[in-house]
Each structure stands twice: as C-alpha cells, then as structure tokens.
Write a protein that holds these residues in place. Sequence first.
Motif, PDB file in Angstrom:
ATOM      1  N   MET A  98       0.821  -1.208   0.000  1.00  0.00           N
ATOM      2  CA  MET A  98       0.000   0.000   0.000  1.00  0.00           C
ATOM      3  C   MET A  98       0.858   1.263   0.000  1.00  0.00           C
ATOM      4  SD  MET A  98      -2.966   1.570   0.124  1.00  0.00           S
ATOM      5  CE  MET A  98      -4.172   0.300   0.534  1.00  0.00           C
ATOM      6  N   THR A  99       1.910   1.281   0.798  1.00  0.00           N
ATOM      7  CA  THR A  99       2.645   2.527   1.024  1.00  0.00           C
ATOM      8  C   THR A  99       3.832   2.741   0.091  1.00  0.00           C
ATOM      9  OG1 THR A  99       3.976   1.446   2.747  1.00  0.00           O
ATOM     10  CG2 THR A  99       1.965   2.570   3.447  1.00  0.00           C
ATOM     11  N   PHE A 100       4.527   1.687  -0.314  1.00  0.00           N
ATOM     12  CA  PHE A 100       5.740   1.873  -1.114  1.00  0.00           C
ATOM     13  C   PHE A 100       5.491   2.610  -2.430  1.00  0.00           C
ATOM     14  CE2 PHE A 100       8.915  -1.473   0.657  1.00  0.00           C
ATOM     15  CZ  PHE A 100       8.741  -0.921   1.922  1.00  0.00           C
ATOM     16  N   PRO A 101       4.383   2.319  -3.156  1.00  0.00           N
ATOM     17  CA  PRO A 101       4.179   3.016  -4.440  1.00  0.00           C
ATOM     18  C   PRO A 101       3.703   4.457  -4.303  1.00  0.00           C
ATOM     19  CG  PRO A 101       3.013   0.897  -4.357  1.00  0.00           C
ATOM     20  CD  PRO A 101       3.397   1.248  -2.965  1.00  0.00           C
ATOM     21  N   MET A 102       3.389   4.930  -3.101  1.00  0.00           N
ATOM     22  CA  MET A 102       2.843   6.278  -2.931  1.00  0.00           C
ATOM     23  C   MET A 102       3.849   7.337  -3.366  1.00  0.00           C
ATOM     24  SD  MET A 102       0.872   6.209   0.740  1.00  0.00           S
ATOM     25  CE  MET A 102      -0.519   5.117   1.043  1.00  0.00           C
ATOM     26  N   ASP A 103       3.298   8.463  -3.801  1.00  0.00           N
ATOM     27  CA  ASP A 103       4.132   9.594  -4.167  1.00  0.00           C
ATOM     28  C   ASP A 103       4.934  10.073  -2.956  1.00  0.00           C
ATOM     29  OD1 ASP A 103       4.237  12.869  -4.416  1.00  0.00           O
ATOM     30  OD2 ASP A 103       4.596  11.834  -6.319  1.00  0.00           O
ATOM     31  N   GLU A 104       6.116  10.564  -3.205  1.00  0.00           N
ATOM     32  CA  GLU A 104       7.005  10.972  -2.110  1.00  0.00           C
ATOM     33  C   GLU A 104       6.376  12.038  -1.221  1.00  0.00           C
ATOM     34  OE1 GLU A 104      11.592  12.598  -1.422  1.00  0.00           O
ATOM     35  OE2 GLU A 104      10.823  12.208  -3.446  1.00  0.00           O
ATOM     36  N   SER A 105       5.502  12.863  -1.786  1.00  0.00           N
ATOM     37  CA  SER A 105       4.909  13.952  -1.009  1.00  0.00           C
ATOM     38  C   SER A 105       4.011  13.451   0.117  1.00  0.00           C
ATOM     39  CB  SER A 105       4.109  14.875  -1.929  1.00  0.00           C
ATOM     40  OG  SER A 105       3.042  14.158  -2.552  1.00  0.00           O
ATOM     41  N   ILE A 106       3.425  12.260  -0.041  1.00  0.00           N
ATOM     42  CA  ILE A 106       2.546  11.728   1.004  1.00  0.00           C
ATOM     43  C   ILE A 106       3.040  10.400   1.559  1.00  0.00           C
ATOM     44  CG2 ILE A 106       0.530  12.871   0.014  1.00  0.00           C
ATOM     45  CD1 ILE A 106      -0.362  10.074  -0.992  1.00  0.00           C
ATOM     46  N   ASN A 107       4.118   9.872   1.005  1.00  0.00           N
ATOM     47  CA  ASN A 107       4.600   8.554   1.426  1.00  0.00           C
ATOM     48  C   ASN A 107       5.004   8.570   2.896  1.00  0.00           C
ATOM     49  OD1 ASN A 107       6.379   6.139   1.733  1.00  0.00           O
ATOM     50  ND2 ASN A 107       6.008   5.966  -0.463  1.00  0.00           N
ATOM     51  N   PRO A 108       4.457   7.663   3.720  1.00  0.00           N
ATOM     52  CA  PRO A 108       4.789   7.662   5.154  1.00  0.00           C
ATOM     53  C   PRO A 108       6.171   7.101   5.453  1.00  0.00           C
ATOM     54  CG  PRO A 108       3.318   5.844   4.653  1.00  0.00           C
ATOM     55  CD  PRO A 108       3.452   6.638   3.382  1.00  0.00           C
ATOM     56  N   ASN A 109       6.843   6.562   4.430  1.00  0.00           N
ATOM     57  CA  ASN A 109       8.195   6.027   4.599  1.00  0.00           C
ATOM     58  C   ASN A 109       8.217   4.946   5.679  1.00  0.00           C
ATOM     59  OD1 ASN A 109      10.664   6.262   3.303  1.00  0.00           O
ATOM     60  ND2 ASN A 109      11.564   7.520   4.921  1.00  0.00           N
ATOM     61  N   ILE A 110       7.424   3.929   5.439  1.00  0.00           N
ATOM     62  CA  ILE A 110       7.187   2.871   6.423  1.00  0.00           C
ATOM     63  C   ILE A 110       8.391   1.940   6.566  1.00  0.00           C
ATOM     64  CG2 ILE A 110       5.858   0.752   6.810  1.00  0.00           C
ATOM     65  CD1 ILE A 110       4.229   3.063   7.595  1.00  0.00           C
ATOM     66  N   ILE A 111       8.660   1.552   7.805  1.00  0.00           N
ATOM     67  CA  ILE A 111       9.526   0.417   8.124  1.00  0.00           C
ATOM     68  C   ILE A 111       8.725  -0.494   9.049  1.00  0.00           C
ATOM     69  CG2 ILE A 111      11.517  -0.356   9.454  1.00  0.00           C
ATOM     70  CD1 ILE A 111      13.110   1.914   8.485  1.00  0.00           C
ATOM     71  N   VAL A 112       8.595  -1.772   8.699  1.00  0.00           N
ATOM     72  CA  VAL A 112       7.851  -2.727   9.520  1.00  0.00           C
ATOM     73  C   VAL A 112       8.836  -3.649  10.228  1.00  0.00           C
ATOM     74  CG1 VAL A 112       6.042  -4.472   9.575  1.00  0.00           C
ATOM     75  CG2 VAL A 112       5.950  -2.648   7.859  1.00  0.00           C
ATOM     76  N   ARG A 113       8.675  -3.755  11.535  1.00  0.00           N
ATOM     77  CA  ARG A 113       9.535  -4.617  12.336  1.00  0.00           C
ATOM     78  C   ARG A 113       8.690  -5.401  13.341  1.00  0.00           C
ATOM     79  NH1 ARG A 113      12.425  -3.143   8.839  1.00  0.00           N
ATOM     80  NH2 ARG A 113      14.507  -2.208   8.984  1.00  0.00           N
ATOM     81  N   GLY A 114       9.271  -6.446  13.902  1.00  0.00           N
ATOM     82  CA  GLY A 114       8.601  -7.231  14.927  1.00  0.00           C
ATOM     83  C   GLY A 114       9.625  -7.987  15.750  1.00  0.00           C
ATOM     84  N   PHE A 115       9.331  -8.169  17.033  1.00  0.00           N
ATOM     85  CA  PHE A 115      10.262  -8.858  17.928  1.00  0.00           C
ATOM     86  C   PHE A 115      10.071 -10.361  17.800  1.00  0.00           C
ATOM     87  CE2 PHE A 115      11.221 -10.400  22.370  1.00  0.00           C
ATOM     88  CZ  PHE A 115      12.599 -10.348  22.214  1.00  0.00           C
ATOM     89  N   MET A 116      11.123 -11.056  17.386  1.00  0.00           N
ATOM     90  CA  MET A 116      11.043 -12.495  17.161  1.00  0.00           C
ATOM     91  C   MET A 116      11.516 -13.310  18.356  1.00  0.00           C
ATOM     92  SD  MET A 116      12.242 -12.703  13.169  1.00  0.00           S
ATOM     93  CE  MET A 116      11.550 -11.568  11.949  1.00  0.00           C
ATOM     94  N   GLY A 117      11.950 -12.640  19.412  1.00  0.00           N
ATOM     95  CA  GLY A 117      12.499 -13.343  20.562  1.00  0.00           C
ATOM     96  C   GLY A 117      11.474 -13.961  21.490  1.00  0.00           C
ATOM     97  N   ASN A 118      10.179 -13.690  21.274  1.00  0.00           N
ATOM     98  CA  ASN A 118       9.140 -14.279  22.128  1.00  0.00           C
ATOM     99  C   ASN A 118       8.597 -15.594  21.571  1.00  0.00           C
ATOM    100  OD1 ASN A 118       9.190 -12.414  24.191  1.00  0.00           O
ATOM    101  ND2 ASN A 118       7.531 -11.154  23.347  1.00  0.00           N
ATOM    102  N   VAL A 119       9.133 -16.052  20.457  1.00  0.00           N
ATOM    103  CA  VAL A 119       8.675 -17.320  19.876  1.00  0.00           C
ATOM    104  C   VAL A 119       8.962 -18.459  20.850  1.00  0.00           C
ATOM    105  CG1 VAL A 119       9.030 -18.968  18.008  1.00  0.00           C
ATOM    106  CG2 VAL A 119       9.001 -16.526  17.518  1.00  0.00           C
ATOM    107  N   GLY A 120       7.947 -19.276  21.110  1.00  0.00           N
ATOM    108  CA  GLY A 120       8.108 -20.400  22.024  1.00  0.00           C
ATOM    109  C   GLY A 120       8.047 -20.027  23.487  1.00  0.00           C
ATOM    110  N   LYS A 121       7.718 -18.771  23.794  1.00  0.00           N
ATOM    111  CA  LYS A 121       7.674 -18.307  25.185  1.00  0.00           C
ATOM    112  C   LYS A 121       6.278 -17.814  25.572  1.00  0.00           C
ATOM    113  CE  LYS A 121      12.551 -16.904  25.330  1.00  0.00           C
ATOM    114  NZ  LYS A 121      12.938 -17.439  24.023  1.00  0.00           N
ATOM    115  N   SER A 122       5.253 -18.375  24.953  1.00  0.00           N
ATOM    116  CA  SER A 122       3.888 -17.890  25.168  1.00  0.00           C
ATOM    117  C   SER A 122       3.441 -17.966  26.618  1.00  0.00           C
ATOM    118  CB  SER A 122       2.905 -18.686  24.295  1.00  0.00           C
ATOM    119  OG  SER A 122       3.134 -18.440  22.928  1.00  0.00           O
TER     120      SER A 122
END
Length: 687
Positions: free
Chosen positions: A223-247
């Motif tokens: 959704m965000t990468f093709p947006m024009d630079e003037s409105i592009n939110p410049n998204i970076i998506v991250r997530g913590f993977m260290g909780n796997v198996g520790k539910s």
Amino acid sequence: MPYKINRMKNSLEINETGGTLLVDERKRLRIGELYRYKFSVNKDVIKEQGLDVSHLFLRIKNEESALLRPLYLTGPYSFYIDVRPHNYNENRKFPGKEIIPFVENLKPDERFKVKILLNENSRVGDTSLYSWTIDIISQLAVTTIPKLEFSFRIGTTRKVVKKSNGLFKSIEGVSLEMWDTETLWDLPPKFPEKPVHLVIMTHGIFSNIGCDMLYMKDKIEEMTFPMDESINPNIIVRGFMGNVGKSGHGIHCLGVRVGKYVLETVDKLNKKYKVDRISFIGHSLGGPTQSMAVRYISIKRPDFFDAVKGVKPVNFITLASPFIGVIGDFPFYLSVPLDMGALGLTGRDLNLKYTPLTSKDGLYADDEVYPEHSKYILEILPQAPAKKVFESFKRRTIYANVMDDGIVPLRTAALLYLDWRSIHKVQKIRKKNKNSPTSSEFVSSDSPESSGASSPSNENGNNVGEIPAESPNKKATLQWTLPQAVIHGSKINKYKRGQTNEANSDSDNEQGVFLDGQKFEPPKEANTVLSALSVLTAAIPDQEYIKNPAVRKDEVIHDKLYHPEELPPPHYENRPIVKKLIYPNESVNRIQERIAREWQETMTWRKVLVQIQPDSHNNIVVRRRFVNLYGYVAVEHMVEHHFGSKVCSELAEDANEPKDEPNQSSQADRSNEYNEGEISKGAENAT
C-alpha cells in the motif's frame, strides 16, 4: 517485491534425454522462518540458447522422515507453500482457468508438484520476462529446536526435477532471487533521507512474527511503497522475534521484552534514519503484550513519546485481543487448568489471577504509589503513566470477530461495550426498505464514513460499515441482529450492561437494548474447544474465492467510533453485599468492568466487527495467505484506513499532527479522527 535482496548465479543443467534443470535448492527452516523466492525467465533470451518452452515444472519435497508425520503437537513438521504468478493480486479478478497452487501442510516425505505456465498471468508487462513468487514457510508452532529441511527444483520436464545428476553451466535469461526471514523483516525505508514511520507488529500465543504476521506486513508495504514521495509515510515494519516459544511466560515478561526491543530498534534506526512516528499492531495476546511494551517504555524512558522531541504515536491497533481476559467467556473445565498453570503465567494473567513474587520491572515508576486495585496485569496496563501515551495515539482501533472465535470472544475483544441498539435500528430500517430500489445503498450509521459525501468501498462493492442487503447465504450470519421474541434468562443481561449510550440522547428510556418492546437475540457464542479444533478442520478457500473478490462474502458488519461520554454508568460499582454473595461471577465481572472503563473513559476507540468464516481467530490476520484468506476483508480494511493514501495525505498535510482530545469535544459537535464529517447519530439519517 519492493527490493532485490540477492541475485543468484544463473545456471542450467543440460541433460539431452531428461530435460533441463533450472533451479536446485536445499534449505532448512526453524519455527517462525521462511524463504521467499522470485523466479524469473526471459523467454526470448533462453530461446536463443535452445530452450523454447511454454511451461515449467516445480517440485518441492519435505525431506524430513515420514515417521514425524503423527507428531503434530510438537510440530507440525510440515511446510506451507504457495506459488503466485506475477500478475496475481487478491484485489483483482484473476482471469482464466489457471489455478493458484498452494499446499496447507506439506508433511514429512511428501512432495508438492506444480506445472507453472508462461502466459499473460505470469508475464511482466509487455516484455518477454515471466515471473513467479514462491513462499516456503515453516509450520512449526511450539518447539524452537527442530530444523525442517526441504528441496526445491524447477525444470523443463517432470523427470529432470526428480533427481539432479548432471553438470551445470552458466546461461543468461534465468534468475532466482531469495529472501530469508531476517532479510524480509529488515527492509530499509523507501526514502532514507526522509523521516521514518516505524510499525511494530506483535504476535499471539503459539504464534510468531516471521511467518504469521507476514501477510499484514506485505499488504502495508504494498500500500505505502508506491505512494508519491509527497505523502509517502516512509514505512519500516519490524517485529520482535524473541518471544517465539515463550507464550507461557506471562504478559509482563513478554511485554517487557517487546518494549526493550522497540527502544533498541529505534536507537539503531536513528543512527541511519530519523524515526519520528510509530504504530503498534497486535494480534490476540499481542494486544496486551504491546500494551505492556508501551507501559514499559513510558516508565523507563518517559521522553520517548514526547510530542516535540520524541516519537509521535500514530496507530494503536489490535485484532482479536483479550483486553479484559477470558475468564468470563471460557467454560469452567478450561478456566481451572489455566488457573493451575496449563498456559503458564499467561494463562493466569488471562484468567485474572494474581501471581505473587513476580517481577515488577516496568510496571510502576519508582516514586509511584500502587493503586488500590492494581494487582492484575490486565488492569495495570492502561493506568498512568502509560495512559497519557495511549491517549496521544492519533488512532486507536479494535478489530473483533462477531462469531466463530472461541479463543478471544467478541466481549473481551471489543472492550465490553458495544452499540447493540444502533445495529438493531439499522437492521429494522433495512427490513422496512428491503423492497426499495435504493435499499442496497443503505449505509449504517455505525460507520465513521456514513456522513461523508462518499463511503470507501471494498472490492466486493460494499461500503465499509454497510449492512448489505439480505440474501440467503447471509441470513444465518446476520440472524442475531434481527428483532426476536423476548428472551428470558441472564444470558441477555451482559449485553444490556454492555450497551453504550447515545451521546446526544437525554432520555433514559432511549438507553438499553430494548426497542419497541423487542430486544436482540445475542450473537451465538463460539465454543472454545471447537474453535481450537477449527485450526485443523476449518474449510480452506476454493479457487473461485482466491481468484475472484466478487464472490467473497466475509465482511465488516459494524464500524463505529466510540466516545467516552457514550459509556453507561458502571454496573458493578457499590453493589449490595447480598448480590456479591449470590452471584458467583460478581468479582470477575467487577474487575472486567473496571478494566474496560479504564481503557475507554478518556479515549475514543474505533471498533470494527467482522464476520469471517472459521478458523476466524487466525483468519483475521490471514496467518497463511491462501489458507486463511477469509480474513482478507479485515486486513484490507486495516491497511486502507490506517496506511491508505487518504490517511497518509492527511498526515502529510497536518504538520502539527494534533492529538485527539475526546474529553474536550462537545457531544453535539464532534468530528471523527479521519476528518470526514460528523458521525450520524440516528439510523434514520443514514437513509
């Protein structure tokens, strides 16, 4: 794909009798890991070298021993795989009779064989290049030790992909790009010199970031990468993977770990970029976990969310998250094992049980006096000083399953309070106007967009927030909203207590779920055991559903902004001692009411209810692209209304980014968070 990560050496195996082998890969995956391949062939180039083909053969084998097949609870030792032609898009109809190949569980010693076609569906533009994306995902859900091995081959004949025994030589026109889990979840922003909007995702119980949250990540980036630079939110998506198996380690422990990860990630990113905005998206247990992370950050680094120098909070989103616990919705035979530690500290947290002698790190500031009732982690989360941070988010949105989610039922996922009366009014008027030529265009007053000039639509052509015209295949789904005969018993009482007030109504008799002597039949409560089993037994979308958005009947059936002044008076406050003794769930209901009110007394929430097919708890985040595609409507709505071009353009124009202050706005003149006009307060006005 937004970025080219690795270009492998182009090579072929030439075998005059058996065909030509184009790809021969062998890899291993742990829990929460995947490989994504992009395979491309330039038909004109390889034709010049003696290869004139109209189709190719793909073969993927699970190389693990067949003896591991029955060991499901410690595994499963299988892979999810899908192969997508270049021009496939869930939002558009996929032409022709060609199928979209995928396999839900490729078990040990099983093979996945596909014939891929060089046609218009795989062709890149008007070029002679043909391309496919292949995802190979580990299905391990519990254990973190095993590594599952697979082999992956593509060739010109079925025979050549069975076994590789020839010599390789370099050739032009064939390429294979590869992304592993770490690379996919570490993509840079599109504009490195501009401020960055960091999106943090948090997974639920027996889940993981790398695989289970991948679809939502893909959709936000698409959704965000093709947006024009003037409105592009410049998204970076991250997530913590260290909780796997520790539910089972408890909400506090999991949240603190996520909080530390967020601080470390922002500090690391700030060495290259400038992180100035942040959003949180949590599924299931990820909702309380990310709430604990926000609390930890607000205590350990109070200036992190500073309005001037800090990171600006934008979106706080949860999908099927147990904000008030599950003890009021789970049967006794499941609540007792949770109390006894069947799910570790997490089970006790969700069952509103206090566990002494646990760490208090990040729960309270050093000089803070512990509130009187603050011994339950779910009740502590929204309290000061974190409350100011939650209030400063530009948007707070809840997505909840109306039915078929026995893991996190509607009552806890929607923070207890809902406008049942509004749904009743909409349905009543719809029935009256069902023969009207314009009845199919009726828009619910539930929708924040209902008062605008036009309403955003999904690919089915239905307005978001619309109660669609009745049809036989939807009758069972929506029957609980139809006026029914008066229902006796205590089952309806919890819905009466959870009915919100109309903010512009001064009449007491306008409150409650009673209307014209009638009231709702509440939604059918999902069975927890059956919901758990639906992970194994739920129907998988057919090819027509996957290829044609017009046939998808899953939908948003309620979409409304809820303001603090709409909360009814507390029901369990200052109750007579006799009632406390008579009713066994009195104390639990009182705690849940306190938690729900703590979250909502000073904050506006957007509550979006979706009706999707089982397994709805995993479907709501599309855990696997095609197996859980029934939840497409929820993910599409979330992405469009929080990261779409309209929202991003408003953020870009609003240099000061004023925060919502629902307590200071009048009841008669309130605009929603999307600046789309006032919310219509009566269902009659929507017509």
